[in-house]
Design a protein around this motif. Structure first.
Motif, PDB file in Angstrom:
ATOM      1  N   UNK B  50       0.827  -1.210   0.000  1.00 51.58           N
ATOM      2  CA  UNK B  50       0.000   0.000   0.000  1.00 51.58           C
ATOM      3  C   UNK B  50       0.863   1.263   0.000  1.00 51.58           C
ATOM      4  N   UNK B  51       1.897   1.254   0.801  1.00 53.76           N
ATOM      5  CA  UNK B  51       2.815   2.395   0.860  1.00 53.76           C
ATOM      6  C   UNK B  51       3.476   2.621  -0.504  1.00 53.76           C
ATOM      7  N   UNK B  56       4.213   5.826  -5.292  1.00 55.17           N
ATOM      8  CA  UNK B  56       4.284   5.968  -6.761  1.00 55.17           C
ATOM      9  C   UNK B  56       3.200   6.933  -7.244  1.00 55.17           C
ATOM     10  N   UNK B  57       2.053   6.921  -6.570  1.00 50.87           N
ATOM     11  CA  UNK B  57       1.012   7.872  -6.950  1.00 50.87           C
ATOM     12  C   UNK B  57       1.438   9.301  -6.627  1.00 50.87           C
ATOM     13  N   UNK B  58       2.065   9.483  -5.472  1.00 50.48           N
ATOM     14  CA  UNK B  58       2.547  10.823  -5.109  1.00 50.48           C
ATOM     15  C   UNK B  58       3.608  11.295  -6.089  1.00 50.48           C
ATOM     16  N   UNK B  77       0.743   5.612 -19.675  1.00 55.68           N
ATOM     17  CA  UNK B  77       2.093   5.091 -19.482  1.00 55.68           C
ATOM     18  C   UNK B  77       2.159   4.078 -18.352  1.00 55.68           C
ATOM     19  N   UNK B  78       1.457   4.367 -17.295  1.00 57.17           N
ATOM     20  CA  UNK B  78       1.625   3.573 -16.075  1.00 57.17           C
ATOM     21  C   UNK B  78       0.371   2.767 -15.727  1.00 57.17           C
ATOM     22  N   UNK B 138       9.428   3.336 -11.326  1.00 63.33           N
ATOM     23  CA  UNK B 138      10.106   4.261 -10.406  1.00 63.33           C
ATOM     24  C   UNK B 138      11.416   4.765 -11.002  1.00 63.33           C
ATOM     25  N   UNK B 139      12.032   3.955 -11.842  1.00 65.53           N
ATOM     26  CA  UNK B 139      13.227   4.438 -12.545  1.00 65.53           C
ATOM     27  C   UNK B 139      12.818   5.434 -13.639  1.00 65.53           C
TER      28      UNK B 139
END
Lengths: 413, 162
Positions: B50-51, B56-58, B77-78, B138-139
């Protein structure tokens, strides 16, 4: 000693009451300079001493302005004051009157500052000492009389006595510095409400060093570099994982076949010996397979399905290796239940392992492990043939974030 | 503009959470001596997922692309990551609930059924795909161009307005 004398004089001048006489006015107006003087400006007061004496004789008008010139700030900042001073003087100086009138026309046009400037011109022709003030006038002119026409300037040029005496240092105060600057080695920096000396060179060096480091960090270390470094680091870990997994799978299948014996005749022996290792081995398999699969996917750039499918159909080694790893992962996970059954062989033997059921349970399990070993080994060989291929790295390097429609447009174009 | 130090820190946190997730997925079956241990591990794992999703949303919200309103561009994209994350979180919670329910009274018992096996396989496969997509995303979010005004963004914005 000169400083002391000068200071005494200046204080005396300040104490003197205002006297209307022209001779007295000169010295009275001077104090504005000594009060601004610092220790560095020692020669200036000397010239001031001389100046009033010289200027007193020819005309009171000049005397009036000499101090004003000395502290040009006064003349510039309060032109009306100087005008007031100049206006009562003309009666004492009839020869100057004509010129004064002449100039007054110009002053009407140009305003107060111009008037002040012209007043300074009045005594020029008659006074020998005046050339000392000439350079200053030339320098002030461009500032004040910007709107003057060329004709007017020409007229004034006629009035100027072209005497080439060097300017008195007093005037140099208000002109641009002509000599080269000599920076002091110490800088006074305010700290804790006090100015404390500090080495200028050291400070600039430190500042330069810090700035340089900051710029280096800024220029060389970006978020993109961080992500690239993480990606490369994971690729190294993946390389290790590929090899370790292949070796571990090979070792595992060899142990299994050795423990199972010829034609799998000693399966109970296998259960007895391997039951302690079955579950940890399964966990380690999943761990290594997960890393290897992610690493293989990274190389193919699986996030772009079209690219991944195309490379798989063209039997690209990296794409094949990814497929083999994923198949091995599925097969390995499918044996989780059997592994747990083997793990519980010693603890709960009654219901799980009925006599004669070992072969039916263990035979497919060993075969699956053999297949997994083959898949993993083949994938490792395929990857080792092209270890430098990494499409995701290329993707990250290019950072292709064009809008999809634009990409199509560009391709069609 | 995204600062390098901040990005490094966020990336470190994300990778640490991913590593913990992989560790739990791999070795949680070995740590079932007491059911509480597994329960705590599962709870932490679900919170970590969840974190990670929140982080990733932030990060996406922090991009200039998102702030100018081109959410669809980011979603396109995501999308795979977001869907996989939701799927993985759901599968994880279901599997954890099921396993803990079966093993709560006796942790060292054989609880496997065909359904549980299938769920286990799907959850572990989703985990691997989630690792891959999360790491890649994330990259990818470290691209400085996502945090500043660019010609391609203007073009995309113009196209979106048409």
């Amino acid at each position: 000693m000169d400083i002391n004398n000068e200071k005494v004089q200046s204080t005396r001048r300040r104490d003197l009451p205002p006297i209307p006489h022209a001779q007295k006015r000169g010295p009275r107006a001077l104090p504005s300079l000594p009060s601004q003087d610092s220790a560095d400006e020692m020669p200036v007061p000397k010239t001031k001493k001389k100046k009033p004496k010289r200027e007193v004789d020819p005309e009171g008008l000049d005397v009036l302005h000499a101090p004003g010139d000395g502290g040009i700030e006064m003349g510039v900042h309060s032109p009306s004051e100087s005008k007031e001073r100049s206006s009562p003087e003309p009666p004492e100086n009839p020869p100057q009157k004509k010129k004064k009138k002449k100039k007054s026309q110009i002053t009407d046009l140009e305003g107060d500052q111009a008037g002040l400037f012209l007043n300074d011109d009045v005594p020029d022709p008659n006074v020998e000492e005046e050339p000392a003030r000439k350079p200053k006038r030339r320098k002030v002119k461009p500032k004040v009389t910007e709107t003057q026409s060329n004709d007017e300037l020409a007229v004034e040029d006629d009035d100027i006595i072209t005497d080439t005496q060097p300017p008195i240092p007093q005037h140099a105060l208000f002109s641009a510095p002509q000599g080269t600057s000599q920076p002091v080695s110490k800088v006074f920096i305010e700290r804790d409400r006090r100015f404390q000396p500090a080495e200028r060179v050291d400070r600039t060096k430190i500042n330069d060093a810090v700035e340089q480091n900051f710029l280096d960090l800024q220029s060389t270390w970006t978020t993109r570099d961080v992500s690239m470094k993480v990606h490369r680091g994971f690729r190294v870990m993946g390389l290790f994982s590929h090899g370790f997994l292949a070796g571990y799978a090979t070792w595992n299948i060899i142990v299994l076949y050795i423990l199972a014996g010829e034609q799998m005749s000693t399966l109970p022996n296998l259960l007895q010996q391997y039951c302690m290792l079955a579950y940890p081995a399964q966990a380690l398999f999943y761990f290594l397979l997960a890393i290897s699969t992610v690493s293989a996917f990274d190389r193919v750039n699986l996030a772009k399905p079209s690219v991944g499918m195309r490379s798989l159909l063209t039997l690209d080694p990296v794409a094949l290796a990814s497929f083999l790893y994923f198949s091995a992962l599925v097969l390995c996970l499918s044996q989780q239940m059997t592994s747990d059954r083997i793990n519980l062989y010693t603890s709960i033997n009654t219901s799980l392992w009925q006599p004669g059921s070992e072969h039916t349970v263990l035979y497919p399990w060993i075969i699956v492990h053999l297949v997994v070993t083959l898949l993993v080994g083949l994938a490792w060989i395929l990857l080792s043939t092209s270890p430098a291929v990494d499409y995701t790295e290329e993707f990250l390097m290019a950072m292709d974030i064009e809008y999809p429609q634009m990409e199509k447009g560009i391709i069609t174009a | 503009m995204l600062q390098t130090n901040n990005y490094s820190l966020v990336l470190l946190i994300q990778l640490a959470l991913l590593a913990f997730d992989l560790f739990v997925n791999s070795f949680s079956e070995l740590l079932r001596a007491a059911p509480v241990i597994q329960l705590v591990l599962f709870i932490i794992q679900d919170i970590a997922i969840l974190f990670n999703v929140i982080i990733i949303l932030l990060m996406m919200f922090n991009t200039y692309v998102f702030q100018v309103g081109l959410v669809s561009l980011l979603l396109e994209r995501f999308r795979a990551l977001l869907i996989l994350s939701a799927l993985y979180l759901t599968l994880s919670i279901c599997l954890h609930c099921w396993i803990m329910n079966l093993r709560w009274m006796e942790s060292n018992s054989f609880v496997w059924t065909s359904g549980l096996q299938a769920l286990f396989v799907f959850q572990r496969l989703a985990a691997v795909l989630y690792y891959y997509f999360y790491k890649r995303t994330t990259e990818y979010l470290g691209d400085p161009r996502l945090y500043e005004d660019c010609p391609w963004l203007r073009d995309a914005f113009a196209r979106a307005r048409q």
